[in-house]
Scaffold this active site. Structure first.
Site, short mmCIF file in Angstrom:
data_model
loop_
_atom_site.label_atom_id
_atom_site.label_comp_id
_atom_site.label_asym_id
_atom_site.label_seq_id
_atom_site.Cartn_x
_atom_site.Cartn_y
_atom_site.Cartn_z
N LYS A 1 0.87 -1.11 0.00
CA LYS A 1 0.01 -0.11 -0.02
C LYS A 1 0.77 1.27 -0.08
O LYS A 1 1.76 1.42 0.92
CB LYS A 1 -0.94 0.11 1.35
N ASP B 1 1.60 5.37 0.16
CA ASP B 1 1.16 6.70 1.00
C ASP B 1 1.15 7.73 0.14
O ASP B 1 2.14 8.58 0.07
CB ASP B 1 1.97 6.77 2.30
N GLU C 1 3.12 1.88 4.46
CA GLU C 1 1.93 2.13 4.86
C GLU C 1 1.13 0.62 5.52
O GLU C 1 0.15 0.61 6.06
CB GLU C 1 1.08 2.89 4.20
#
Length: 307
Positions: free
Chosen positions: A21, A23, A162
């Site tokens: 993921k 950011d 993240e």
């Protein structure tokens, strides 16, 4: 297509694809030889803010629609605070673009030429995306893994990232919907609506002391706490400039605000969206130990709900 926040990854690993993921700011890119649109989650075209991403127009031979994340890197990792210096600038100077360049991390291909891939499974879309070979600055196609979700999550923690997004291998792309994708975060973040501020004290006298925060639920705008940390002095001046024109006599909340907050509050129209990091939700639905991360001009206030 959005992912739902979950506390843990699925156990049937082999049926899922796992991605890191990133950011940054989500953007769907409409790429043609004669131009580029970068559409945010609130349907705003951000292409003028990120002129270096126009390089995409020369990297594909047919029109494509891509999904990905705009990031700014510090020491090889996405840094949301660094990206803030680009997010609000409609026409960045050459100096700003050179000092704070961005990259576009592509993780999905929605259309290739005249062919829509929305109904195709994840694996078909990813194979087609990889065939585009988008892997030179400022555009990259990050890897994905079938199975091994816990190892991917551990790697994301070790690298200070993240979290992880998990997608069923057979999942279609459902525009504008929260489908079967899930996300697991290493640090908790929450989008918030800024509904006012309280004045500062001491060295922050005559400045904003804390922001008054809310999220929407089925009953309207609900108070979730104040944030008074995570600001730079520049942040505070910029927020004051944005909030003073929005000042309003009455509370915008549809729930009760604690007396000590209400007595000193400067209320505003709930038009600005921001993001905080925090440790957990309290039993009464407030953010514990929130820290300001920055404004989110890519989000509409009505979209802000508790993750």
């Amino acid at each position: 297509m959005m992912a739902a926040l979950r506390p843990s990854l699925p156990h049937d690993d082999d049926n899922w694809a796992f991605e890191l993921k990133w950011d940054g700011v989500r953007a769907v890119a409409y790429v043609r030889a004669d131009g580029l649109e970068l559409i945010s989650r609130n349907d705003k075209d951000m292409a003028r803010s990120y002129p270096e991403l126009r390089a995409l127009t020369g990297m594909v031979h047919e029109p494509v629609v891509l999904d990905g994340e705009i990031v700014a890197l510090r020491d090889g990792r996405p840094d949301f605070g660094l990206l803030q210096s680009r997010m609000h600038v409609q026409r960045p100077t050459d100096r700003l673009v050179r000092s704070t360049p961005v990259a576009y991390y592509v993780f999905d291909l929605l259309q290739h030429g005249d062919r829509s891939l929305l109904a195709e499974p994840y694996t078909t879309r990813r194979r087609a995306l990889e065939e585009l070979d988008l892997n030179s600055a400022p555009v990259f196609t990050p890897p994905w893994w079938q199975g091994g979700g816990e190892a991917v999550l551990a790697a994301s923690i070790e690298q200070g990232l993240e979290g992880v997004v998990a997608k069923p291998l057979t999942s279609r792309y459902l525009p504008g919907r929260r489908g079967p994708w899930i996300k697991v975060k290493n640090v908790r973040h929450q989008e918030v609506v800024v509904a006012g501020w309280t004045p500062g004290e001491g060295r922050r006298a005559d400045m904003i002391g804390s922001l008054i925060l809310g999220v929407y639920d089925d009953h309207g705008l609900r108070y979730v706490g104040n944030v008074g940390t995570g600001f730079t002095e520049t942040n505070l001046h910029e927020l004051a400039d944005r909030l003073h024109p929005l000042e309003h006599a009455d509370s915008p909340f549809d729930t009760t605000v604690p007396g000590p907050v209400a007595r000193t509050a400067h209320w505003t129209e709930p038009e600005l969206v921001g993001e905080v990091a925090f440790t957990e939700w309290t039993g009464d639905g407030h953010l514990r130990h929130p820290s300001w991360r920055g404004l989110r001009p890519d989000k509409q206030p009505e979209q802000v709900r508790r993750d």
